[in-house]
Design a protein around this motif. Sequence first.
Motif, short mmCIF file in Angstrom:
data_model
loop_
_atom_site.label_atom_id
_atom_site.label_comp_id
_atom_site.label_asym_id
_atom_site.label_seq_id
_atom_site.Cartn_x
_atom_site.Cartn_y
_atom_site.Cartn_z
N UNK A 175 0.85 -1.20 0.00
CA UNK A 175 0.00 0.00 0.00
C UNK A 175 0.89 1.24 0.00
N UNK A 176 0.53 2.28 -0.82
CA UNK A 176 1.38 3.48 -0.91
C UNK A 176 1.73 4.04 0.47
N UNK A 258 -1.38 2.60 7.59
CA UNK A 258 -1.48 4.04 7.83
C UNK A 258 -0.30 4.62 8.61
N UNK A 259 0.61 3.74 9.08
CA UNK A 259 1.69 4.21 9.94
C UNK A 259 2.85 4.81 9.14
N UNK A 260 3.44 5.86 9.69
CA UNK A 260 4.68 6.37 9.11
C UNK A 260 5.88 5.61 9.68
N UNK A 261 5.73 5.12 10.91
CA UNK A 261 6.82 4.38 11.55
C UNK A 261 6.24 3.35 12.50
N UNK A 262 6.88 2.18 12.51
CA UNK A 262 6.42 1.08 13.36
C UNK A 262 7.54 0.74 14.36
N UNK A 263 7.15 0.56 15.62
CA UNK A 263 8.13 0.07 16.61
C UNK A 263 7.60 -1.26 17.10
N UNK A 264 8.37 -2.33 16.95
CA UNK A 264 7.87 -3.63 17.39
C UNK A 264 9.00 -4.59 17.75
N UNK A 265 8.60 -5.78 18.20
CA UNK A 265 9.52 -6.88 18.44
C UNK A 265 9.89 -7.47 17.09
N UNK A 272 6.78 -10.39 9.04
CA UNK A 272 6.16 -10.70 7.75
C UNK A 272 5.12 -9.62 7.43
N UNK A 273 4.33 -9.23 8.43
CA UNK A 273 3.31 -8.18 8.22
C UNK A 273 3.96 -6.86 7.82
N UNK A 274 4.98 -6.45 8.59
CA UNK A 274 5.65 -5.16 8.33
C UNK A 274 6.29 -5.15 6.94
N UNK A 275 6.85 -6.29 6.52
CA UNK A 275 7.56 -6.26 5.24
C UNK A 275 6.61 -6.45 4.05
N UNK A 276 5.53 -7.17 4.23
CA UNK A 276 4.58 -7.31 3.10
C UNK A 276 3.86 -5.98 2.86
N UNK A 277 3.50 -5.27 3.93
CA UNK A 277 2.86 -3.96 3.74
C UNK A 277 3.92 -2.92 3.38
N UNK A 278 5.12 -3.09 3.96
CA UNK A 278 6.23 -2.22 3.59
C UNK A 278 6.30 -0.91 4.37
N UNK A 279 6.73 -0.99 5.63
CA UNK A 279 6.83 0.22 6.44
C UNK A 279 8.18 0.27 7.15
#
Length: 373
Positions: A175-176, A258-265, A272-279
Amino acid sequence: MTHHPHLIIAAGGTGGHMFPAQALAEAMVRKGWRVTLSTDARGARYTGGFPHVVEVREVASASFARGGVGAKLAAPFRILGGILSATLRMRREKPAVVVGFGGYPTIPAVAAAILTRRPRMLHEQNGVPGKVNRIFAKRVDTVACGTWPTVLPEGAQAIHTGNPVRAAVLDRAGAPYTPPGDWPMSLLVFGGSQGAHVFSEAVPAALALLPEERRGQLRVAQQARPEDAEAVAAAYEAMGVRAEIEPFFKDIPRRLSEAQLVICRAGASSLADVSVIGRPSILIPYPFAANDHQTANSKALVEAEAAIRIPQSKLTPEALAEAIASVLTQPEAAGRMAQAALSVGVPDATERLVALVEELAGLKPAKTHEDQE
Ligand SMILES: CC(=O)N[C@H]1[C@@H](OP(=O)(O)OP(=O)(O)OC[C@H]2O[C@@H](n3ccc(=O)[nH]c3=O)[C@H](O)[C@@H]2O)O[C@H](CO)[C@@H](O)[C@@H]1O
């Protein structure tokens, strides 16, 4: 009567193993396969989400790691008993393929597949395999790796499939990305399925160090354990940051997009979620994960410059604030991080697993390693 090829899926009783097992089961059922799930009582509780045509076969749970002394002494015998009955049954049933997803409850089915020489493979979600997958890695036809690279025993046949993600994540694949600007910026903070206590102190403390005008632009959504929720909400309110605090976000896929930045474990499915959506992300691997597998999980994103990794031992408010500011004040770099994350993501992980199963069943010609990217 038409012949339905039979797939036996073996998976341990935690979400980490069950989720990819379920994704494969659903896809194979759609293809007309008969699917049997071999798991323990704990795993059987997850099967509400499985397609009802999947037959669940409970194996006696026999972990060396859990239970009292009596249970520990009995464990090898229960495992042997489980292997014996699975072997007798498999000799009769001759399943087309057996796939193990890791965890103790997979021992009977995978061992039986080895003893009866059935086509077999493993799926390993993490960058360092769990105990059971490590033991079996060289005795199966293929180890499908959710994380790439994965540290496997020498001689194991590895192939990168990625970890399956849910449909709601796939709907937002690539997603853009809106880079941080002067508009409200959303920061998404979450732990694994249980939440992470350290984030409850570390993230508010880091945001408190940002210049006030930057803080005012932030919208934070943070997963916090119920016992921490009030303190986290109060900390944000005191510094004028708009924040939503929840014990578990049901709509993580939308929030990620919708996030500009993600902080996670650095749990396998989170990444997998962060990289498939791409953030862009800041990753703090859970330091007590077996063999430090979360650090291994984060390797690909860090090397692709899609993520900044902070080991928990170095997680000071200053270090975190610096990492946050470096993303939020550099829109171009943030955009590059988002793009780089996509290069690590595997949106077709389930299809890759399906293809491997069909190949093992002899329904598809085998792919050579050169066909892989
Ligand atoms: C503490 C620990 O040992 N965790 C392990 C556990 O991860 P665990 O299941 O805790 O974490 P994962 O990252 O694999 O999965 C969490 C999933 O929950 C979702 N989510 C999270 C928070 C929220 O509020 N809402 C929500 O939907 C995430 O987007 C992700 O899809 O199994 C994984 C797979 O073997 C391992 O990689 C992890 O190391």
